[in-house]
Scaffold this motif. Sequence first.
Motif, PDB file in Angstrom:
ATOM      1  N   THR A  13       0.876  -1.172   0.000  1.00  0.00           N
ATOM      2  CA  THR A  13       0.000   0.000   0.000  1.00  0.00           C
ATOM      3  C   THR A  13       0.912   1.220   0.000  1.00  0.00           C
ATOM      4  N   ASN A  67      -9.697   5.116  -2.659  1.00  0.00           N
ATOM      5  CA  ASN A  67     -10.113   6.017  -1.589  1.00  0.00           C
ATOM      6  C   ASN A  67     -10.981   5.294  -0.564  1.00  0.00           C
ATOM      7  N   GLY A  68     -10.477   4.135  -0.102  1.00  0.00           N
ATOM      8  CA  GLY A  68     -11.233   3.353   0.869  1.00  0.00           C
ATOM      9  C   GLY A  68     -12.521   2.837   0.277  1.00  0.00           C
ATOM     10  N   THR A  76      -5.660   0.863  -2.355  1.00  0.00           N
ATOM     11  CA  THR A  76      -5.333  -0.138  -1.339  1.00  0.00           C
ATOM     12  C   THR A  76      -5.671  -1.536  -1.829  1.00  0.00           C
ATOM     13  N   ASN A 123       0.405   4.071  -1.737  1.00  0.00           N
ATOM     14  CA  ASN A 123      -0.337   5.309  -1.896  1.00  0.00           C
ATOM     15  C   ASN A 123      -1.695   5.063  -1.249  1.00  0.00           C
ATOM     16  N   SER A 124      -2.000   5.770  -0.197  1.00  0.00           N
ATOM     17  CA  SER A 124      -3.183   5.468   0.608  1.00  0.00           C
ATOM     18  C   SER A 124      -4.491   5.608  -0.170  1.00  0.00           C
ATOM     19  N   TYR A 125      -4.444   6.213  -1.353  1.00  0.00           N
ATOM     20  CA  TYR A 125      -5.652   6.361  -2.168  1.00  0.00           C
ATOM     21  C   TYR A 125      -6.025   5.036  -2.830  1.00  0.00           C
TER      22      TYR A 125
END
Length: 202
Positions: free
Chosen positions: A96, A130-131, A102, A98-100
């Motif tokens: 992961t 984005n989650g 996942t 880049n947290s955008y």
Amino acid sequence: MPTIGNNQFPYPNTSDEPNIPGDLQKLALAVDTAIGGGNRLIDTLATLQAIPNTQLFEGMRATITNDPTTGNNGEYVYTGGAWVSQTQPAWVVCNTANSYYTPQSSGSIQALSVRKRSGVVELMGRITVNGTVGGTVQMNSDMGAMIPDAYRPTTPTMIQCDQSQWAQLNGPGWYVRPDGHIIWGPYKQNATDATFHGIWTA
């Protein structure tokens, strides 16, 4: 010399002239032919690779049982002039970076992962955007260094997105760079997830 059994192994008859070395040689050749060289049990990869060329043949099988490197243990087949592992490697979940974006599984679809066997890397699985909220993905967005070091391609390599919704988008496709970054090609609003697959050498 008569034969016996499904594999037609030879054995000396009482009327045959005694020839113990010759009889044993004929039996040994028949056994070798019947089992196709067999599956040799070898202690380490180094021992396997040290087998003389004169003893090797296409399709020869061996199993490494006690190599200090656990990943070297398992079944091998000699093909194309080299020993090729037949043991299916485990999937490694991508970073992961880049947290955008996942890696995340969903039902029977695994999180975006890689595995490598004999220098060939497979990529397969799902990422969320984005989650669980979703969001806009700009054209040629850098998803970060998601591919672990040991699995990265030597040249930029295209990958495929499995959902039919992405096939209708205009613009560039998705690809993996030698630095492990995945580039998301097309522009997309309200993107929530994507499932990819790809293959390359590393």
